[in-house]
Design a protein around this motif. Structure first.
Motif, PDB file in Angstrom:
ATOM      1  N   HIS A   1       1.734  -2.505  -6.769  1.00 55.97           N
ATOM      2  CA  HIS A   1       2.658  -3.552  -6.795  1.00 55.97           C
ATOM      3  C   HIS A   1       2.210  -4.864  -7.196  1.00 55.97           C
ATOM      4  CE1 HIS A   1       5.910  -6.126  -5.696  1.00 55.97           C
ATOM      5  NE2 HIS A   1       6.889  -4.901  -5.239  1.00 55.97           N
TER       6      HIS A   1
ATOM      7  N   TRP B   1       3.937   1.435  -0.915  1.00 55.37           N
ATOM      8  CA  TRP B   1       4.836   1.439  -2.277  1.00 55.37           C
ATOM      9  C   TRP B   1       3.809   1.822  -3.551  1.00 55.37           C
ATOM     10  CZ3 TRP B   1       4.337  -0.420  -7.199  1.00 55.37           C
ATOM     11  CH2 TRP B   1       5.556  -0.587  -7.835  1.00 55.37           C
ATOM     12  N   GLY B   2       2.558   1.525  -3.359  1.00 52.70           N
ATOM     13  CA  GLY B   2       1.588   2.266  -4.413  1.00 52.70           C
ATOM     14  C   GLY B   2       1.348   3.714  -4.371  1.00 52.70           C
ATOM     15  N   GLU B   3       1.465   4.309  -2.902  1.00 54.24           N
ATOM     16  CA  GLU B   3       1.327   5.695  -2.877  1.00 54.24           C
ATOM     17  C   GLU B   3       2.733   6.201  -3.434  1.00 54.24           C
ATOM     18  OE1 GLU B   3       0.428   6.685   1.066  1.00 54.24           O
ATOM     19  OE2 GLU B   3      -1.366   5.292   1.197  1.00 54.24           O
ATOM     20  N   LEU B   4       3.637   5.811  -3.227  1.00 53.50           N
ATOM     21  CA  LEU B   4       4.965   6.305  -3.766  1.00 53.50           C
ATOM     22  C   LEU B   4       4.920   6.275  -5.221  1.00 53.50           C
ATOM     23  CD1 LEU B   4       7.420   5.044  -0.831  1.00 53.50           C
ATOM     24  CD2 LEU B   4       6.331   7.319  -1.034  1.00 53.50           C
ATOM     25  N   HIS B   5       4.730   5.217  -5.872  1.00 52.92           N
ATOM     26  CA  HIS B   5       4.895   4.739  -6.970  1.00 52.92           C
ATOM     27  C   HIS B   5       3.823   5.252  -8.100  1.00 52.92           C
ATOM     28  CE1 HIS B   5       9.209   2.831  -6.867  1.00 52.92           C
ATOM     29  NE2 HIS B   5       8.715   2.464  -5.532  1.00 52.92           N
ATOM     30  N   HIS B   6       2.490   5.585  -7.313  1.00 54.62           N
ATOM     31  CA  HIS B   6       1.350   5.826  -7.986  1.00 54.62           C
ATOM     32  C   HIS B   6       0.983   4.738  -8.971  1.00 54.62           C
ATOM     33  CE1 HIS B   6       1.609   9.853  -6.740  1.00 54.62           C
ATOM     34  NE2 HIS B   6       2.943   9.928  -7.157  1.00 54.62           N
ATOM     35  N   GLN B   7       0.991   3.469  -8.502  1.00 54.49           N
ATOM     36  CA  GLN B   7       0.642   2.248  -9.304  1.00 54.49           C
ATOM     37  C   GLN B   7       0.774   1.086  -8.262  1.00 54.49           C
ATOM     38  OE1 GLN B   7       3.363   0.720 -12.170  1.00 54.49           O
ATOM     39  NE2 GLN B   7       5.331   1.762 -11.182  1.00 54.49           N
TER      40      GLN B   7
ATOM     41  N   ASP C   1       1.000  -1.263   0.079  1.00 56.11           N
ATOM     42  CA  ASP C   1       0.003   0.118   0.116  1.00 56.11           C
ATOM     43  C   ASP C   1       0.910   1.149  -0.070  1.00 56.11           C
ATOM     44  OD1 ASP C   1      -2.298  -1.448  -0.035  1.00 56.11           O
ATOM     45  OD2 ASP C   1      -2.570  -1.249   1.943  1.00 56.11           O
TER      46      ASP C   1
END
Length: 211
Positions: free
Chosen positions: A118, A110-116, A108
């Motif tokens: 995982h 990781w998704g906020e940081l990468h905008h996609q 979750d």
């Protein structure tokens, strides 16, 4: 530590001796292709490692889980399991629950940081029985505590939150969180992967097929 004794004091002294002898020890993260593309491209990919002990004497097993990113661990946990396991397979399946929760929280973020979103996370395990129980719906008639852990892991694998990669104990870094290595080289290899000082990630035969 309700009843500390001489064995605990000796263990504490060994920890202090290790810290004194390794003042530069820490976590080292990497950005070079030489590390993050060997043996396969795992740049910015979360990789989980799961392991457990089985005491054989009625004591509770110990769970060890860690999640790595770019060459070193970003989260880890070691704790006693809540209930006593009757087999080593049961203890390994129970270990997957905290690993799945750690995976959910980190992906979750990781998704906020990468905008996609995982993708499915590689989870290294060294229990062939535990892997079979999860992937082939075995163990349905066991105790309630086991059933809950089994369902949790089965649902995570079925929904592609993670995929289980069977590796040997030597190549499973989580073992260093729960067991005393038999040889120094095993400790150095496993701790080196977790800490990033020797980030030689093991590639099983399943990795090229899945990735």
């Amino acid at each position: 530590m309700q009843s500390p004794g001489n064995a605990h004091v000796r263990a504490a002294r060994r920890v202090l001796c290790y810290i004194r002898g390794n003042p530069d020890a820490g976590l080292t993260y990497h950005g070079s292709a030489a590390v993050l593309e060997q043996p396969y491209d795992h740049r910015n990919k979360l990789i989980a490692t799961l392991g457990a002990t089985f005491p054989h004497d009625g004591r509770r097993s110990t769970t060890g889980v860690a999640v790595m990113l770019n060459g070193a661990a970003v989260a880890w946990k070691t704790r006693k399991q809540i209930t006593v396991s009757l087999t080593s397979t049961e203890s390994e399946v129970k270990t997957m629950s905290p690993g799945i929760e750690m995976r959910r929280s980190l992906t979750d973020l990781w998704g906020e940081l990468h905008h996609q979103a995982h993708g499915s996370v590689r989870a290294m395990v060294d229990s062939q029985g535990g892997k079979a129980h999860i992937e082939h719906c075995m163990g349905a008639k066991r105790r309630e505590s086991y059933k809950r852990a089994h369902f949790h892991a089965e649902d995570a694998v079925g929904s592609s939150l993670l995929w289980l990669d069977l590796v040997s104990g030597f190549h499973n870094p989580a073992d260093v969180l729960t067991k005393q290595p038999e040889v120094v080289s095993e400790f150095q290899a496993q701790s080196g992967v977790l800490c990033g000082s020797a980030p030689h990630l093991y590639e099983s035969a399943a990795v090229p097929k899945v990735l």
